[in-house]
Design a protein around this motif. Structure first.
Motif, PDB file in Angstrom:
ATOM      1  N   SER A  96       0.980  -0.880  -0.188  1.00 35.52           N
ATOM      2  CA  SER A  96       0.148  -0.207  -0.316  1.00 35.52           C
ATOM      3  C   SER A  96       0.439   1.597  -0.529  1.00 35.52           C
ATOM      4  CB  SER A  96      -0.831   0.045   1.136  1.00 35.52           C
ATOM      5  OG  SER A  96      -1.419   1.071   1.135  1.00 35.52           O
ATOM      6  N   ASP A  97       2.094   0.745   0.908  1.00 32.14           N
ATOM      7  CA  ASP A  97       2.975   1.840   1.147  1.00 32.14           C
ATOM      8  C   ASP A  97       3.014   2.665  -0.960  1.00 32.14           C
ATOM      9  OD1 ASP A  97       2.403   2.566   3.956  1.00 32.14           O
ATOM     10  OD2 ASP A  97       4.231   1.428   3.796  1.00 32.14           O
ATOM     11  N   ILE A  98       4.322   1.302  -1.056  1.00 30.30           N
ATOM     12  CA  ILE A  98       4.571   1.661  -2.510  1.00 30.30           C
ATOM     13  C   ILE A  98       3.869   2.045  -3.212  1.00 30.30           C
ATOM     14  CG2 ILE A  98       5.494   0.153  -4.202  1.00 30.30           C
ATOM     15  CD1 ILE A  98       6.662  -1.547  -2.711  1.00 30.30           C
ATOM     16  N   LEU A  99       2.370   2.265  -3.544  1.00 25.73           N
ATOM     17  CA  LEU A  99       1.486   2.174  -4.130  1.00 25.73           C
ATOM     18  C   LEU A  99       0.983   3.780  -4.299  1.00 25.73           C
ATOM     19  CD1 LEU A  99      -0.849  -1.001  -4.265  1.00 25.73           C
ATOM     20  CD2 LEU A  99       0.437  -0.409  -6.190  1.00 25.73           C
ATOM     21  N   ASP A 100       1.041   4.283  -2.663  1.00 19.04           N
ATOM     22  CA  ASP A 100      -0.058   5.285  -2.678  1.00 19.04           C
ATOM     23  C   ASP A 100       1.674   6.485  -3.260  1.00 19.04           C
ATOM     24  OD1 ASP A 100      -1.698   4.738  -0.859  1.00 19.04           O
ATOM     25  OD2 ASP A 100      -1.197   4.800   1.128  1.00 19.04           O
ATOM     26  N   ILE A 101       3.081   5.957  -2.532  1.00 16.17           N
ATOM     27  CA  ILE A 101       4.045   6.327  -3.519  1.00 16.17           C
ATOM     28  C   ILE A 101       3.966   6.633  -4.635  1.00 16.17           C
ATOM     29  CG2 ILE A 101       6.382   6.711  -3.158  1.00 16.17           C
ATOM     30  CD1 ILE A 101       7.402   5.696  -0.623  1.00 16.17           C
ATOM     31  N   ARG A 102       3.538   5.714  -5.285  1.00 14.68           N
ATOM     32  CA  ARG A 102       3.177   6.071  -6.857  1.00 14.68           C
ATOM     33  C   ARG A 102       2.331   7.053  -7.464  1.00 14.68           C
ATOM     34  NH1 ARG A 102       2.827   0.858 -11.334  1.00 14.68           N
ATOM     35  NH2 ARG A 102       2.828   2.222 -12.755  1.00 14.68           N
ATOM     36  N   LYS A 103       1.102   6.626  -7.098  1.00 10.95           N
ATOM     37  CA  LYS A 103       0.329   8.351  -6.753  1.00 10.95           C
ATOM     38  C   LYS A 103       0.213   8.788  -6.803  1.00 10.95           C
ATOM     39  CE  LYS A 103      -4.407   9.235  -7.327  1.00 10.95           C
ATOM     40  NZ  LYS A 103      -4.378  10.450  -7.409  1.00 10.95           N
ATOM     41  N   GLY A 104       1.069   9.368  -6.117  1.00  6.62           N
ATOM     42  CA  GLY A 104       1.674  10.804  -5.236  1.00  6.62           C
ATOM     43  C   GLY A 104       2.300  10.829  -6.893  1.00  6.62           C
ATOM     44  N   LEU A 105       3.846  10.372  -7.008  1.00  6.93           N
ATOM     45  CA  LEU A 105       4.456  10.687  -8.346  1.00  6.93           C
ATOM     46  C   LEU A 105       3.735  11.016  -9.652  1.00  6.93           C
ATOM     47  CD1 LEU A 105       7.785   7.977  -7.591  1.00  6.93           C
ATOM     48  CD2 LEU A 105       7.576  10.849  -7.356  1.00  6.93           C
ATOM     49  N   GLU A 106       3.021  10.250  -9.405  1.00  4.78           N
ATOM     50  CA  GLU A 106       1.598  10.565 -10.952  1.00  4.78           C
ATOM     51  C   GLU A 106       0.846  12.037 -11.026  1.00  4.78           C
ATOM     52  OE1 GLU A 106      -0.502   6.962 -11.350  1.00  4.78           O
ATOM     53  OE2 GLU A 106       0.637   6.207 -12.250  1.00  4.78           O
ATOM     54  N   ASP A 107       1.125  11.867 -10.098  1.00  6.23           N
ATOM     55  CA  ASP A 107      -0.611  13.517  -9.552  1.00  6.23           C
ATOM     56  C   ASP A 107       1.596  14.416 -10.248  1.00  6.23           C
ATOM     57  OD1 ASP A 107      -2.158  12.432  -8.696  1.00  6.23           O
ATOM     58  OD2 ASP A 107      -2.225  12.238  -6.241  1.00  6.23           O
ATOM     59  N   ILE A 108       2.607  14.281  -9.058  1.00  5.74           N
ATOM     60  CA  ILE A 108       3.466  15.522  -9.539  1.00  5.74           C
ATOM     61  C   ILE A 108       3.480  15.599 -10.976  1.00  5.74           C
ATOM     62  CG2 ILE A 108       5.745  16.059  -9.532  1.00  5.74           C
ATOM     63  CD1 ILE A 108       5.448  14.559  -6.466  1.00  5.74           C
ATOM     64  N   GLU A 109       3.661  14.303 -11.180  1.00  2.00           N
ATOM     65  CA  GLU A 109       3.956  14.133 -13.292  1.00  2.00           C
ATOM     66  C   GLU A 109       3.276  14.942 -13.601  1.00  2.00           C
ATOM     67  OE1 GLU A 109       4.824  10.726 -14.494  1.00  2.00           O
ATOM     68  OE2 GLU A 109       6.488  10.302 -13.441  1.00  2.00           O
ATOM     69  N   ALA A 110       1.274  15.295 -13.177  1.00  5.23           N
ATOM     70  CA  ALA A 110       0.297  15.300 -13.437  1.00  5.23           C
ATOM     71  C   ALA A 110       0.247  16.661 -13.534  1.00  5.23           C
ATOM     72  CB  ALA A 110      -0.930  14.322 -13.514  1.00  5.23           C
ATOM     73  N   GLY A 111       0.723  17.419 -12.432  1.00  2.00           N
ATOM     74  CA  GLY A 111       0.695  18.684 -12.513  1.00  2.00           C
ATOM     75  C   GLY A 111      -0.358  18.889 -11.025  1.00  2.00           C
ATOM     76  N   ARG A 112      -0.186  17.775 -10.505  1.00  2.00           N
ATOM     77  CA  ARG A 112      -1.578  17.652  -9.459  1.00  2.00           C
ATOM     78  C   ARG A 112      -0.869  18.163  -7.820  1.00  2.00           C
ATOM     79  NH1 ARG A 112      -4.395  13.515 -13.418  1.00  2.00           N
ATOM     80  NH2 ARG A 112      -2.941  12.026 -11.560  1.00  2.00           N
TER      81      ARG A 112
END
Length: 87
Positions: A51-67
């Motif tokens: 879950s921690d790894i998936l949360d980090i991945r989601k955060g990185l995707e948000d950063i890349e998308a400008g969210r």
């Protein structure tokens, strides 16, 4: 009664012999299959570390998308809300 989960096609998994022996002992003691023991272990992994790894991945995707939000703006808003609550 709970619905049965949808299962994938069978997969091949190689594990160290000592771990397999423990899985087999647990399966025998709990009167469950090796698959049941392995899936249960994977579920616990997914709840914790996975879950921690998936949360980090989601955060990185948000950063890349400008969210994102500017930290200074967030802190300023929190400070403003804190002052409003104190009044």
């Amino acid at each position: 009664m709970a619905d049965k989960p949808v299962l994938s096609d069978p997969i091949t998994l190689r594990v160290p012999i000592d771990i397999l022996e423990d899985i087999e002992k647990i399966a025998e003691a709990s009167e469950r299959s090796r698959s049941w023991v392995i899936v249960r272990a994977l579920k616990y992994y997914m709840i914790n570390e996975g879950s921690d790894i998936l949360d980090i991945r989601k955060g990185l995707e948000d950063i890349e998308a400008g969210r994102v939000h500017d930290a200074e703006e967030v802190f300023a808003e929190l400070e403003r809300l804190s002052r409003d609550d104190a009044a």
